[in-house]
Scaffold this motif. Structure first.
Motif, PDB file in Angstrom:
ATOM      1  N   THR A 166       0.853  -1.184   0.000  1.00  0.00           N
ATOM      2  CA  THR A 166       0.000   0.000   0.000  1.00  0.00           C
ATOM      3  C   THR A 166       0.886   1.230   0.000  1.00  0.00           C
ATOM      4  OG1 THR A 166      -1.749  -1.145   1.198  1.00  0.00           O
ATOM      5  CG2 THR A 166      -1.796   1.262   1.227  1.00  0.00           C
ATOM      6  N   LEU A 167       0.753   2.039  -1.035  1.00  0.00           N
ATOM      7  CA  LEU A 167       1.580   3.228  -1.176  1.00  0.00           C
ATOM      8  C   LEU A 167       0.815   4.455  -0.701  1.00  0.00           C
ATOM      9  CD1 LEU A 167       2.858   2.444  -4.770  1.00  0.00           C
ATOM     10  CD2 LEU A 167       4.224   2.291  -2.697  1.00  0.00           C
ATOM     11  N   PRO A 168       1.427   5.275   0.140  1.00  0.00           N
ATOM     12  CA  PRO A 168       0.746   6.494   0.567  1.00  0.00           C
ATOM     13  C   PRO A 168       0.690   7.502  -0.564  1.00  0.00           C
ATOM     14  CG  PRO A 168       3.009   6.488   1.367  1.00  0.00           C
ATOM     15  CD  PRO A 168       2.782   5.157   0.698  1.00  0.00           C
ATOM     16  N   GLY A 169      -0.324   8.341  -0.551  1.00  0.00           N
ATOM     17  CA  GLY A 169      -0.380   9.400  -1.556  1.00  0.00           C
ATOM     18  C   GLY A 169      -1.257   9.038  -2.727  1.00  0.00           C
ATOM     19  N   VAL A 170      -0.677   9.107  -3.942  1.00  0.00           N
ATOM     20  CA  VAL A 170      -1.449   8.921  -5.173  1.00  0.00           C
ATOM     21  C   VAL A 170      -0.725   7.958  -6.104  1.00  0.00           C
ATOM     22  CG1 VAL A 170      -2.519  10.065  -7.155  1.00  0.00           C
ATOM     23  CG2 VAL A 170      -2.302  11.303  -4.991  1.00  0.00           C
ATOM     24  N   LEU A 171      -1.447   6.965  -6.595  1.00  0.00           N
ATOM     25  CA  LEU A 171      -0.931   6.058  -7.614  1.00  0.00           C
ATOM     26  C   LEU A 171      -1.534   6.488  -8.947  1.00  0.00           C
ATOM     27  CD1 LEU A 171       0.644   3.505  -8.452  1.00  0.00           C
ATOM     28  CD2 LEU A 171      -1.424   2.186  -7.944  1.00  0.00           C
ATOM     29  N   ILE A 172      -0.677   6.882  -9.898  1.00  0.00           N
ATOM     30  CA  ILE A 172      -1.136   7.346 -11.209  1.00  0.00           C
ATOM     31  C   ILE A 172      -0.875   6.239 -12.229  1.00  0.00           C
ATOM     32  CG2 ILE A 172      -0.894   9.099 -13.002  1.00  0.00           C
ATOM     33  CD1 ILE A 172       0.148  11.011 -10.869  1.00  0.00           C
ATOM     34  N   LEU A 173      -1.933   5.765 -12.848  1.00  0.00           N
ATOM     35  CA  LEU A 173      -1.838   4.689 -13.831  1.00  0.00           C
ATOM     36  C   LEU A 173      -2.140   5.257 -15.213  1.00  0.00           C
ATOM     37  CD1 LEU A 173      -3.820   1.931 -11.880  1.00  0.00           C
ATOM     38  CD2 LEU A 173      -1.354   2.335 -11.879  1.00  0.00           C
ATOM     39  N   ASP A 174      -1.144   5.248 -16.081  1.00  0.00           N
ATOM     40  CA  ASP A 174      -1.291   5.829 -17.417  1.00  0.00           C
ATOM     41  C   ASP A 174      -1.405   4.716 -18.452  1.00  0.00           C
ATOM     42  OD1 ASP A 174      -1.314   7.406 -19.644  1.00  0.00           O
ATOM     43  OD2 ASP A 174       0.731   8.149 -19.454  1.00  0.00           O
ATOM     44  N   GLU A 175      -2.630   4.435 -18.876  1.00  0.00           N
ATOM     45  CA  GLU A 175      -2.911   3.408 -19.896  1.00  0.00           C
ATOM     46  C   GLU A 175      -2.385   2.026 -19.495  1.00  0.00           C
ATOM     47  OE1 GLU A 175      -4.884   3.602 -22.231  1.00  0.00           O
ATOM     48  OE2 GLU A 175      -5.146   5.730 -22.538  1.00  0.00           O
ATOM     49  N   VAL A 176      -2.386   1.720 -18.210  1.00  0.00           N
ATOM     50  CA  VAL A 176      -1.870   0.431 -17.748  1.00  0.00           C
ATOM     51  C   VAL A 176      -2.944  -0.646 -17.762  1.00  0.00           C
ATOM     52  CG1 VAL A 176      -0.944  -0.788 -15.737  1.00  0.00           C
ATOM     53  CG2 VAL A 176      -0.001   1.428 -16.389  1.00  0.00           C
ATOM     54  N   LEU A 177      -4.168  -0.311 -17.380  1.00  0.00           N
ATOM     55  CA  LEU A 177      -5.225  -1.322 -17.309  1.00  0.00           C
ATOM     56  C   LEU A 177      -5.834  -1.658 -18.659  1.00  0.00           C
ATOM     57  CD1 LEU A 177      -7.190  -0.443 -14.058  1.00  0.00           C
ATOM     58  CD2 LEU A 177      -5.275  -2.004 -14.387  1.00  0.00           C
ATOM     59  N   SER A 178      -5.378  -0.979 -19.719  1.00  0.00           N
ATOM     60  CA  SER A 178      -5.931  -1.256 -21.045  1.00  0.00           C
ATOM     61  C   SER A 178      -5.173  -2.369 -21.763  1.00  0.00           C
ATOM     62  CB  SER A 178      -5.912   0.017 -21.898  1.00  0.00           C
ATOM     63  OG  SER A 178      -4.600   0.519 -22.020  1.00  0.00           O
ATOM     64  N   VAL A 179      -4.135  -2.920 -21.121  1.00  0.00           N
ATOM     65  CA  VAL A 179      -3.403  -4.032 -21.725  1.00  0.00           C
ATOM     66  C   VAL A 179      -3.577  -5.275 -20.854  1.00  0.00           C
ATOM     67  CG1 VAL A 179      -1.701  -2.509 -22.772  1.00  0.00           C
ATOM     68  CG2 VAL A 179      -1.252  -3.467 -20.522  1.00  0.00           C
ATOM     69  N   GLY A 180      -3.213  -6.416 -21.426  1.00  0.00           N
ATOM     70  CA  GLY A 180      -3.369  -7.661 -20.695  1.00  0.00           C
ATOM     71  C   GLY A 180      -4.730  -8.276 -20.950  1.00  0.00           C
ATOM     72  N   ASP A 181      -4.866  -9.552 -20.573  1.00  0.00           N
ATOM     73  CA  ASP A 181      -6.136 -10.230 -20.822  1.00  0.00           C
ATOM     74  C   ASP A 181      -7.164  -9.873 -19.749  1.00  0.00           C
ATOM     75  OD1 ASP A 181      -5.573 -11.798 -18.535  1.00  0.00           O
ATOM     76  OD2 ASP A 181      -4.472 -13.240 -19.752  1.00  0.00           O
ATOM     77  N   ALA A 182      -8.377 -10.354 -19.953  1.00  0.00           N
ATOM     78  CA  ALA A 182      -9.481 -10.014 -19.053  1.00  0.00           C
ATOM     79  C   ALA A 182      -9.219 -10.499 -17.634  1.00  0.00           C
ATOM     80  CB  ALA A 182     -10.782 -10.610 -19.584  1.00  0.00           C
ATOM     81  N   PHE A 183      -8.558 -11.653 -17.496  1.00  0.00           N
ATOM     82  CA  PHE A 183      -8.290 -12.199 -16.166  1.00  0.00           C
ATOM     83  C   PHE A 183      -7.302 -11.329 -15.401  1.00  0.00           C
ATOM     84  CE2 PHE A 183      -9.435 -15.859 -18.856  1.00  0.00           C
ATOM     85  CZ  PHE A 183     -10.564 -16.299 -18.165  1.00  0.00           C
ATOM     86  N   PHE A 184      -6.276 -10.823 -16.102  1.00  0.00           N
ATOM     87  CA  PHE A 184      -5.315  -9.959 -15.430  1.00  0.00           C
ATOM     88  C   PHE A 184      -5.950  -8.613 -15.077  1.00  0.00           C
ATOM     89  CE2 PHE A 184      -1.880  -6.852 -15.128  1.00  0.00           C
ATOM     90  CZ  PHE A 184      -1.084  -7.474 -14.171  1.00  0.00           C
ATOM     91  N   ARG A 185      -6.784  -8.091 -15.954  1.00  0.00           N
ATOM     92  CA  ARG A 185      -7.453  -6.828 -15.644  1.00  0.00           C
ATOM     93  C   ARG A 185      -8.344  -6.976 -14.418  1.00  0.00           C
ATOM     94  NH1 ARG A 185      -7.819  -6.379 -21.369  1.00  0.00           N
ATOM     95  NH2 ARG A 185      -9.985  -7.081 -21.364  1.00  0.00           N
ATOM     96  N   GLN A 186      -8.999  -8.135 -14.293  1.00  0.00           N
ATOM     97  CA  GLN A 186      -9.843  -8.386 -13.124  1.00  0.00           C
ATOM     98  C   GLN A 186      -8.999  -8.411 -11.854  1.00  0.00           C
ATOM     99  OE1 GLN A 186     -12.165 -11.965 -13.437  1.00  0.00           O
ATOM    100  NE2 GLN A 186     -13.296 -11.600 -11.553  1.00  0.00           N
ATOM    101  N   LYS A 187      -7.830  -9.070 -11.922  1.00  0.00           N
ATOM    102  CA  LYS A 187      -6.922  -9.090 -10.776  1.00  0.00           C
ATOM    103  C   LYS A 187      -6.439  -7.690 -10.434  1.00  0.00           C
ATOM    104  CE  LYS A 187      -3.448 -11.782 -11.493  1.00  0.00           C
ATOM    105  NZ  LYS A 187      -2.226 -12.557 -11.163  1.00  0.00           N
ATOM    106  N   SER A 188      -6.133  -6.917 -11.468  1.00  0.00           N
ATOM    107  CA  SER A 188      -5.629  -5.555 -11.263  1.00  0.00           C
ATOM    108  C   SER A 188      -6.673  -4.673 -10.597  1.00  0.00           C
ATOM    109  CB  SER A 188      -5.212  -4.942 -12.608  1.00  0.00           C
ATOM    110  OG  SER A 188      -4.195  -5.700 -13.212  1.00  0.00           O
ATOM    111  N   GLU A 189      -7.920  -4.816 -11.025  1.00  0.00           N
ATOM    112  CA  GLU A 189      -8.991  -4.013 -10.443  1.00  0.00           C
ATOM    113  C   GLU A 189      -9.190  -4.364  -8.972  1.00  0.00           C
ATOM    114  OE1 GLU A 189     -12.258  -4.744 -13.049  1.00  0.00           O
ATOM    115  OE2 GLU A 189     -11.251  -3.794 -14.763  1.00  0.00           O
TER     116      GLU A 189
END
Length: 260
Positions: A173-196
């Motif tokens: 867990t990182l304090p502050g803000v996590l900025i994700l730039d076009e990261v969740l738009s790659v990978g298969d559906a299973f990995f995106r589900q894990k990421s979410e």
């Protein structure tokens, strides 16, 4: 409070943020022509506003999506928020030391192996050596890269690089803000589900997430709030479904095809 973070105090406060660039009116066809124009003062330029009076706040635990067509100012806004460039007008109140920017290939050395890059990238994020070693197996497992860690990053696909970067950046867990730039738009559906699901775990610790994506489905399934930037202006800020519907309708009217 969550991890010492005040819930009612924004971690990002943007007020009338404006970013203007000078663009040459006519392109010089050679270096000689450019230098002649420069030193004779015959070098007309026009001002281009990448951002115009953008204001918003982001609070601890929020997952805020940013959508917009290409050239809408999303990348410029990220650079200003992370402290990489100052705005030409307005201001952003945030702590760059508490910003964790994750974009495809960010912080990786393509000539090093994936194993070496785990230690390098994690160190850049502030992990201690013992902490990296303790988290190493978890990172590899989450990224689904068992058997590939001794390969050089340059041989990886963009999806493999993205999975590894996401696994490293979210292993704690990182304090502050996590900025994700076009990261969740790659990978298969299973990995995106894990990421979410990993993002949901992070926000329970008080971390805010700023998600920039062309994927409307990723934004809708992850974000609690969405900002729509278009031609440098903040057109909407609010409910994900309402904002994304308006964004999609705009894309169709402009004969563009936003990624669903």
């Amino acid at each position: 409070m969550a991890n010492g973070v005040e819930k009612d105090r924004p971690v990002i406060s943007a007020r009338n943020v404006t970013m203007e660039f000078q663009m040459p009116v006519e392109r010089a066809d050679s270096l000689k022509e450019y230098l002649i124009r420069r030193f004779t003062g015959n070098h007309p330029v026009r001002r281009f506003a990448a951002l115009s009076g953008v204001s918003f706040d982001v609070f601890p635990g929020q997952v805020v999506g940013i959508v917009g067509t290409n050239g809408s100012g999303k990348s410029t806004l990220l650079k200003i928020i992370s402290g990489a460039m100052p705005p030409t007008g307005g201001r952003v109140v945030a702590d760059p030391g508490r910003m964790h920017l994750l974009t495809l290939g960010c912080g990786f050395d393509r000539e090093l192996t994936a194993r070496e890059n785990v230690y390098l990238n994690a160190a850049l994020l502030g992990y201690g050596k013992k902490e990296i070693a303790a988290k190493y197996r978890e990172i590899v497992s989450f990224a689904q890269l068992e058997g590939f860690m001794d390969q050089k990053i340059k041989n990886f696909s963009s999806g493999m690089v993205s999975r590894l970067g996401f696994a490293i950046a979210t292993a704690r867990t990182l304090p502050g803000v996590l900025i994700l730039d076009e990261v969740l738009s790659v990978g298969d559906a299973f990995f995106r589900q894990k990421s979410e699901e990993r993002i949901r775990q992070i926000i329970r610790g008080g971390t805010a997430v700023l998600l920039v994506s062309h994927s409307v489905s990723a934004v809708l399934s992850t974000c609690s709030r969405v900002l729509w930037l278009e031609k440098g202006k903040l057109l909407m800020d609010g409910d994900p479904r309402q904002v994304c519907d308006a964004y999609l309708a705009y894309g169709r009217s402009q004969k563009q095809t936003p990624v669903l």
